[in-house]
Design a protein around this motif. Structure first.
Motif, PDB file in Angstrom:
ATOM      1  N   SER A   2       0.639  -1.116   0.062  1.00  0.00           N
ATOM      2  CA  SER A   2      -0.337  -0.180   0.134  1.00  0.00           C
ATOM      3  C   SER A   2       0.821   1.108   0.067  1.00  0.00           C
ATOM      4  O   SER A   2       2.004   1.237   0.429  1.00  0.00           O
ATOM      5  N   LEU A   3       0.122   1.970  -0.815  1.00  0.00           N
ATOM      6  CA  LEU A   3       0.892   3.081  -0.805  1.00  0.00           C
ATOM      7  C   LEU A   3       0.722   4.925  -0.038  1.00  0.00           C
ATOM      8  O   LEU A   3      -0.396   4.495  -0.124  1.00  0.00           O
ATOM      9  N   LEU A   5       2.492   7.611  -0.273  1.00  0.00           N
ATOM     10  CA  LEU A   5       2.774   8.417  -0.311  1.00  0.00           C
ATOM     11  C   LEU A   5       2.811  11.278   0.225  1.00  0.00           C
ATOM     12  O   LEU A   5       0.741  11.150  -0.605  1.00  0.00           O
ATOM     13  N   ASN A  10       5.100  11.413  -4.945  1.00  0.00           N
ATOM     14  CA  ASN A  10       4.601  11.323  -6.211  1.00  0.00           C
ATOM     15  C   ASN A  10       5.017  11.297  -6.829  1.00  0.00           C
ATOM     16  O   ASN A  10       6.167  11.689  -7.947  1.00  0.00           O
ATOM     17  N   PRO A  17       6.302   0.548  -7.089  1.00  0.00           N
ATOM     18  CA  PRO A  17       5.845   1.156  -6.206  1.00  0.00           C
ATOM     19  C   PRO A  17       6.949   1.525  -4.435  1.00  0.00           C
ATOM     20  O   PRO A  17       7.351   2.142  -3.731  1.00  0.00           O
ATOM     21  N   GLN A  18       7.582   0.605  -4.358  1.00  0.00           N
ATOM     22  CA  GLN A  18       8.579   0.254  -3.464  1.00  0.00           C
ATOM     23  C   GLN A  18      10.066   1.622  -3.633  1.00  0.00           C
ATOM     24  O   GLN A  18      10.524   1.816  -2.335  1.00  0.00           O
ATOM     25  N   ALA A  21       8.412   5.013  -2.097  1.00  0.00           N
ATOM     26  CA  ALA A  21       7.661   4.217  -0.937  1.00  0.00           C
ATOM     27  C   ALA A  21       8.691   4.463  -0.009  1.00  0.00           C
ATOM     28  O   ALA A  21       8.835   4.610   1.459  1.00  0.00           O
TER      29      ALA A  21
END
Ligand SMILES: Cc1cc2nc3c(=O)[nH]c(=O)nc-3n(C[C@H](O)[C@H](O)[C@H](O)COP(=O)(O)O)c2cc1C
Length: 197
Positions: A2-3, A5, A10, A17-18, A21
């Motif tokens: 889950s993000l 941010l 962004n 996503p890692q 994040a």
């Protein structure tokens, strides 16, 4: 994954996503790390690519509560020892300066720093995958750190990495609280060119 941010974090283009994040907090809970967790972090680092597979990286680690941890912490400069001393783990990242080439001669390994940078990033991403956070520090006294870990001749110190479970902002000294948030990046057009510099 889950993000969550901040606007600064962004991405401008689609990306796994890692990367956006991951960030470097300074607040840690008092959760201790296990030796098995340390091995997983080092295992990730071990699989980094390196020139001719020389694997020049070297990691010296200590858990909070150990005398070696205190010695590494005490080599940190500025405000680093204050927050990093609460981490569960400190990892000194160093590299071996020379390699034996195919002709059997001892030569400088000019990509040692580059390769070791890749290995530290693998460690950081593994920490993130384990629900931990990491924070690299170049702010250390080289002579003190070399003495603390018994650095042999022919090795270079790069950084100390604090790893642990992320703690609340309120646990930090006041001067650090405002900085406890993910920061942004230059746009891709500023760091990359198509074809020529
Ligand atoms: C080699 C290196 C040295 C750093 N030295 C310090 C340091 O001494 N103290 C500190 O608080 N942060 C230090 N940082 C953390 C950077 O400031 C941070 O990675 C950068 O601002 C990007 O933020 P992010 O990691 O949260 O994305 C260092 C990071 C690297 C990679």
């Amino acid at each position: 994954m889950s993000l969550d941010l901040t606007p600064d974090r962004n991405p401008d283009h689609p990306v796994a996503p890692q990367f956006p994040a991951r960030w470097s907090p300074r607040s840690f809970t008092d959760r201790a790390l296990t030796e098995a967790e340390v091995m997983s972090l080092l295992e990730a680092a071990r699989w980094a690519p390196s020139a001719s597979n020389h694997q020049p990286w070297r990691f010296i680690w200590a858990l909070r509560g150990e005398a070696e941890f205190d010695a590494i912490r005490d080599s940190l400069t500025g405000i680093n020892p204050v927050w990093a001393g609460k981490a569960g783990l400190l990892v000194v990242v160093a590299s071996k300066d020379r390699v034996t080439n195919r002709e059997g001669a001892e030569v400088a390994n000019r990509t040692a720093g580059f390769d070791t940078g890749a290995a530290w990033m693998s460690l950081a991403l593994q920490a993130q995958a384990m629900g931990l956070v990491s924070h690299a520090m170049g702010g250390f006294d080289g002579a003190k750190l070399a003495a603390a870990i018994g650095l042999p001749e022919g090795h270079t110190l790069h950084c100390v990495v604090a790893v642990g479970a992320q703690g609340p902002v309120a646990d930090l000294p006041e001067e650090l609280q405002a900085r406890e948030k993910p920061n942004g990046r230059k746009p891709v057009v500023e760091i990359a060119r198509h074809g020529r510099f």
